[in-house]
Design a protein around this motif. Structure first.
Motif, PDB file in Angstrom:
ATOM      1  N   SER A  38       0.820  -1.210   0.000  1.00  0.00           N
ATOM      2  CA  SER A  38       0.000   0.000   0.000  1.00  0.00           C
ATOM      3  C   SER A  38       0.856   1.263   0.000  1.00  0.00           C
ATOM      4  N   ASP A  39       0.443   2.244  -0.813  1.00  0.00           N
ATOM      5  CA  ASP A  39       1.101   3.553  -0.830  1.00  0.00           C
ATOM      6  C   ASP A  39       0.238   4.615  -0.157  1.00  0.00           C
ATOM      7  N   ASP A  40      -0.841   4.171   0.506  1.00  0.00           N
ATOM      8  CA  ASP A  40      -1.788   5.096   1.111  1.00  0.00           C
ATOM      9  C   ASP A  40      -1.243   5.591   2.451  1.00  0.00           C
ATOM     10  N   LEU A  41      -0.674   6.791   2.467  1.00  0.00           N
ATOM     11  CA  LEU A  41      -0.067   7.339   3.690  1.00  0.00           C
ATOM     12  C   LEU A  41      -1.133   7.814   4.667  1.00  0.00           C
ATOM     13  N   ILE A  42      -0.991   7.416   5.924  1.00  0.00           N
ATOM     14  CA  ILE A  42      -1.929   7.813   6.970  1.00  0.00           C
ATOM     15  C   ILE A  42      -1.149   8.533   8.063  1.00  0.00           C
ATOM     16  N   PRO A  43      -1.528   9.758   8.422  1.00  0.00           N
ATOM     17  CA  PRO A  43      -0.818  10.461   9.500  1.00  0.00           C
ATOM     18  C   PRO A  43      -1.184   9.894  10.860  1.00  0.00           C
ATOM     19  N   THR A  44      -0.233   9.872  11.767  1.00  0.00           N
ATOM     20  CA  THR A  44      -0.522   9.453  13.136  1.00  0.00           C
ATOM     21  C   THR A  44      -1.027  10.655  13.935  1.00  0.00           C
ATOM     22  N   VAL A  45      -1.480  10.381  15.159  1.00  0.00           N
ATOM     23  CA  VAL A  45      -1.943  11.463  16.031  1.00  0.00           C
ATOM     24  C   VAL A  45      -0.793  12.417  16.352  1.00  0.00           C
ATOM     25  N   TYR A  46       0.440  11.882  16.449  1.00  0.00           N
ATOM     26  CA  TYR A  46       1.610  12.748  16.663  1.00  0.00           C
ATOM     27  C   TYR A  46       1.696  13.807  15.563  1.00  0.00           C
ATOM     28  N   THR A  47       1.521  13.385  14.311  1.00  0.00           N
ATOM     29  CA  THR A  47       1.594  14.309  13.173  1.00  0.00           C
ATOM     30  C   THR A  47       0.428  15.291  13.181  1.00  0.00           C
ATOM     31  N   LEU A  48      -0.765  14.805  13.505  1.00  0.00           N
ATOM     32  CA  LEU A  48      -1.943  15.678  13.499  1.00  0.00           C
ATOM     33  C   LEU A  48      -1.876  16.736  14.595  1.00  0.00           C
ATOM     34  N   TRP A  49      -1.131  16.452  15.654  1.00  0.00           N
ATOM     35  CA  TRP A  49      -0.976  17.493  16.678  1.00  0.00           C
ATOM     36  C   TRP A  49      -0.070  18.606  16.183  1.00  0.00           C
ATOM     37  N   LYS A  50       0.809  18.291  15.219  1.00  0.00           N
ATOM     38  CA  LYS A  50       1.638  19.339  14.607  1.00  0.00           C
ATOM     39  C   LYS A  50       0.828  20.142  13.587  1.00  0.00           C
ATOM     40  N   ARG A  51      -0.036  19.457  12.824  1.00  0.00           N
ATOM     41  CA  ARG A  51      -0.891  20.110  11.833  1.00  0.00           C
ATOM     42  C   ARG A  51      -2.324  19.618  12.014  1.00  0.00           C
ATOM     43  N   PRO A  52      -3.069  20.189  12.988  1.00  0.00           N
ATOM     44  CA  PRO A  52      -4.425  19.706  13.280  1.00  0.00           C
ATOM     45  C   PRO A  52      -5.391  19.835  12.102  1.00  0.00           C
ATOM     46  N   ASP A  53      -5.070  20.711  11.147  1.00  0.00           N
ATOM     47  CA  ASP A  53      -5.969  20.943  10.022  1.00  0.00           C
ATOM     48  C   ASP A  53      -5.617  20.065   8.824  1.00  0.00           C
ATOM     49  N   LEU A  54      -4.759  19.082   9.010  1.00  0.00           N
ATOM     50  CA  LEU A  54      -4.300  18.259   7.887  1.00  0.00           C
ATOM     51  C   LEU A  54      -5.443  17.455   7.274  1.00  0.00           C
ATOM     52  N   LEU A  55      -6.377  16.987   8.123  1.00  0.00           N
ATOM     53  CA  LEU A  55      -7.501  16.180   7.657  1.00  0.00           C
ATOM     54  C   LEU A  55      -8.814  16.847   8.037  1.00  0.00           C
ATOM     55  N   PRO A  56      -9.890  16.627   7.263  1.00  0.00           N
ATOM     56  CA  PRO A  56     -11.215  17.052   7.719  1.00  0.00           C
ATOM     57  C   PRO A  56     -11.556  16.302   9.007  1.00  0.00           C
ATOM     58  N   PHE A  57     -12.459  16.839   9.793  1.00  0.00           N
ATOM     59  CA  PHE A  57     -12.682  16.255  11.110  1.00  0.00           C
ATOM     60  C   PHE A  57     -14.153  16.010  11.419  1.00  0.00           C
ATOM     61  N   LEU A  58     -14.363  15.145  12.410  1.00  0.00           N
ATOM     62  CA  LEU A  58     -15.650  14.959  13.056  1.00  0.00           C
ATOM     63  C   LEU A  58     -15.397  15.068  14.549  1.00  0.00           C
ATOM     64  N   SER A  59     -16.344  15.631  15.300  1.00  0.00           N
ATOM     65  CA  SER A  59     -16.163  15.722  16.746  1.00  0.00           C
ATOM     66  C   SER A  59     -17.213  14.876  17.439  1.00  0.00           C
ATOM     67  N   THR A  60     -16.870  14.417  18.633  1.00  0.00           N
ATOM     68  CA  THR A  60     -17.741  13.529  19.390  1.00  0.00           C
ATOM     69  C   THR A  60     -17.667  13.889  20.867  1.00  0.00           C
ATOM     70  N   PRO A  61     -18.704  13.608  21.687  1.00  0.00           N
ATOM     71  CA  PRO A  61     -18.665  13.943  23.119  1.00  0.00           C
ATOM     72  C   PRO A  61     -17.517  13.245  23.852  1.00  0.00           C
ATOM     73  N   SER A  62     -17.127  13.811  24.977  1.00  0.00           N
ATOM     74  CA  SER A  62     -15.983  13.298  25.739  1.00  0.00           C
ATOM     75  C   SER A  62     -16.180  11.854  26.179  1.00  0.00           C
ATOM     76  N   ALA A  63     -17.441  11.467  26.463  1.00  0.00           N
ATOM     77  CA  ALA A  63     -17.695  10.104  26.942  1.00  0.00           C
ATOM     78  C   ALA A  63     -17.407   9.048  25.886  1.00  0.00           C
ATOM     79  N   VAL A  64     -17.372   9.450  24.607  1.00  0.00           N
ATOM     80  CA  VAL A  64     -17.139   8.495  23.522  1.00  0.00           C
ATOM     81  C   VAL A  64     -15.644   8.223  23.329  1.00  0.00           C
ATOM     82  N   VAL A  65     -14.805   9.209  23.680  1.00  0.00           N
ATOM     83  CA  VAL A  65     -13.365   9.104  23.405  1.00  0.00           C
ATOM     84  C   VAL A  65     -12.743   7.846  24.008  1.00  0.00           C
ATOM     85  N   PRO A  66     -13.008   7.494  25.302  1.00  0.00           N
ATOM     86  CA  PRO A  66     -12.399   6.260  25.840  1.00  0.00           C
ATOM     87  C   PRO A  66     -12.811   5.013  25.062  1.00  0.00           C
ATOM     88  N   LYS A  67     -14.025   5.004  24.516  1.00  0.00           N
ATOM     89  CA  LYS A  67     -14.472   3.843  23.733  1.00  0.00           C
ATOM     90  C   LYS A  67     -13.680   3.738  22.435  1.00  0.00           C
TER      91      LYS A  67
END
Length: 605
Positions: free
Chosen positions: A79-108
């Protein structure tokens, strides 16, 4: 994808300069929002590559920073499909389009779950199925940092439909999250998530080349895709019926909305109200007073976001009739009657009444439905109701008696824990033992290559000893769950009970659930017997007194036959449901209550 330990992890190797340049070029081509200078930040000099296989045996390659943090990865053979890690997204948070979810969902999500459609609070515009996206925690008035990366399971239209009807299913297939196995490969794994970013909304034309439209339970605006500033603007002050004040007209791209723009927005609201709501009203619902018609039907149907005649755009959720060319509700209604959209009659005091609407009018038939203020309010109420229920559930869990089954290394399991480099004097939960075992099996490569369900326990001396029972020949291979079961069986059982406001109780042995049994005594009289509640810090006399009032029946307390230290509560009648309800209200989890009705068996005998 990375919720369990990797099945295989090769040694990392430095990336050649030519390969790094190719990788940097791929990153810049794949993510057009990036500037040329971002290449060295996201694909730094000294990059390492490391091949791996997930617990599902999916092959992949991780690209590590010189410090060892994973910054990019691929999944799938070749595969040549590059996927950024969370480390990379913290450097450029706008790199990908986003969806947001309530805090209670994050641990799941961190625990390995995919993001479900009901869990989406807001999202970027133009999302398509299969597209790479980031998932953030929802913050009112702010944009949280990316905490997960995944692929869209549905197109944006499905998310839009979910705002009006109850749509189930997955929204995002999660590939990688903060604090999963891939994240933990980096030395920066203890780093805490950045603070949410707060911005004022920068409204741009929806049709611009890099425009990204963000939908929220509180608003809908188009923002610059280059920065995503204002992606989570708090628009509470722009929601709900206006009060008729002389506030300035809403801001639009390139200036202020004109009176004509406001009139057009209000006319669009009327068309929406007629086509969606008013046309379905019974004839007996009319006449409707002008004030009721305006506040109950027209204002809730105002568009949240409109395109202007000059090609610009604006938030129209707060438009008021005083900002229009009509200046008053009566003048607006008169103009609508002249157009043939509604029918009016004069009322006392110079007011007017709406006597009917023209659902077949060409303007109504040709009206394109829009997202309304009422839609936004309904969505926000759903989010708030869901968050309220989650808070209540969390508070209820706090009041519950916390019960943990623990296991301590003993006898023939001790050498295995030593080999796994674990403390043999510690207590371990079922989950802890499973995690240690999975990591051990992966490191020692004990998975049977012919059948992944089986573990070659005979190839490892310590593990073979740990799973072998007394007077039993050592097994060569066993199913994974069987190995775990045998390890726990050969360990020493303990339990721990944490009751709110009381000291923690930790004792050796296997904890049994509270027994609630209906039996026949003295001929045909049924009674309910309750035993085994003492370990849970429940008092026999207090329970008996509360059951007497709750069941309106006589109760008694006596020692259990053959066990004078244990007490038995007897309640007249079949009271399993009432006893269970009381025990749950005391904080005892329902799965630690064992109920049975023995009367049927008694009658058969």
């Amino acid at each position: 994808m990375f919720k369990k330990p990797l099945a295989e992890l090769k040694t990392s190797a430095p990336l050649r300069s030519s390969d790094r340049r190719k990788l940097k070029q791929r990153v810049l081509q794949t993510f057009p929002l990036l500037q040329p200078g971002d290449g060295d930040l996201l694909v730094p000099d000294g990059l390492l590559s490391q091949k791996f296989s997930t617990h599902l045996d999916d092959p992949g390659v991780a690209y590590l920073s010189p410090e060892g943090d994973p910054v990019w990865f691929t999944l799938g053979k070749g595969s040549d499909d590059l996927i950024p890690t969370v480390y990379t997204l913290w450097k450029r948070p706008d790199l990908l389009p986003f969806l947001s979810t309530p805090s209670a969902v994050v641990p799941k999500l961190v625990g390995g779950a995919d993001l479900m459609i009901p869990g989406v609070v807001q999202h970027s515009h133009g999302l398509s199925e299969g597209q790479l996206v980031s998932v953030t925690q929802y913050h009112r008035g702010a944009l949280g940092p990316p905490l997960a990366v995944g692929r869209m399971a549905v197109p944006e239209e499905t998310l839009r439909r979910a705002a009006d009807v109850d749509v189930k299913g997955k929204a995002v297939y999660i590939l990688h999250t903060w604090r999963d196995v891939l994240w933990d490969m980096g030395p920066s794994k203890k780093m805490e998530a950045p603070e949410p970013r707060t911005f004022e909304a920068k409204v741009e034309a929806e049709g611009q080349e890099d425009g990204v439209k963000v939908e929220d339970g509180d608003m809908e605006v188009a923002v610059s895709g280059a920065t995503l500033e204002g992606a989570v603007s708090d628009a509470e002050n722009n929601i709900g019926p206006t009060t008729g004040t002389d506030a300035a007209p809403p801001e639009a791209k390139g200036g202020t909305m004109t009176a004509e723009d406001v009139s057009n927005a209000l006319r669009s609201a009327l068309l929406q109200a007629i086509s969606i709501t008013l046309s379905s009203l019974a004839p007996t619902s009319f006449p409707i007073s002008a004030s009721t018609f305006w506040s109950s039907y027209v204002l809730p149907a105002r568009p949240v976001y409109v395109q202007l005649a000059d090609g610009g755009s604006a938030d129209a959720s707060a438009v008021d009739v005083k900002q229009s060319t009509h200046k008053s509700v009566k003048a607006f209604l008169k103009a609508s009657q002249k157009e043939g959209l509604i029918k009016l009659k004069d009322a006392k005091g110079g007011d007017v009444m709406v006597t009917g609407v023209s659902a077949q009018h060409p303007a109504v038939a040709g009206h394109k439905s829009h997202r309304t203020v009422k839609d936004v309010e309904t969505r926000r109420e759903k989010v708030e109701d869901r968050e309220r229920k989650e808070r209540e559930a969390k508070e209820k869990r706090k009041e519950e008696i916390q019960i943990a089954e623990l296991y301590k290394p003993l006898g023939n399991t001790v050498p295995w824990f030593v080999a796994a480099e674990k403390d043999t004097s510690e207590f371990y939960t079922v989950s802890d033992v499973k995690t240690i075992f999975n990591a051990y099996v992966t490191t020692k490569q004990l998975v049977n290559p012919r059948d992944q369900q089986y573990i070659n326990v005979g190839e490892d001396t310590e593990l073979r000893i740990a799973v072998t029972g007394k007077n039993e020949d050592p097994p060569e291979f066993l199913k994974r769950e069987e190995v775990l079961s045998r390890i726990r069986h050969n360990m020493q059982s303990w339990y721990e009970i944490r009751a709110n406001g009381q000291d923690v109780v930790r004792k050796k042995g296997q904890l049994k659930p509270v027994s609630v049994v209906v039996k026949i005594r003295q001929g045909r009289k049924a009674c309910t017997l309750v035993t085994g509640f003492e370990p849970y810090k429940l008092d026999a006399q207090d329970l008996a007194e509360e059951l007497r009032k709750l069941c309106a029946s006589s109760t008694s307390v006596s020692p259990v036959q053959g066990k004078p230290a244990d007490m038995e509560i007897m309640v007249q009648g079949k009271q399993i449901a009432a006893v269970t309800e009381l025990l749950v209200s005391k904080g005892l989890p329902k799965n630690w209550i064992e109920g049975a009705d023995m009367t049927a068996d008694k009658k058969k005998k």
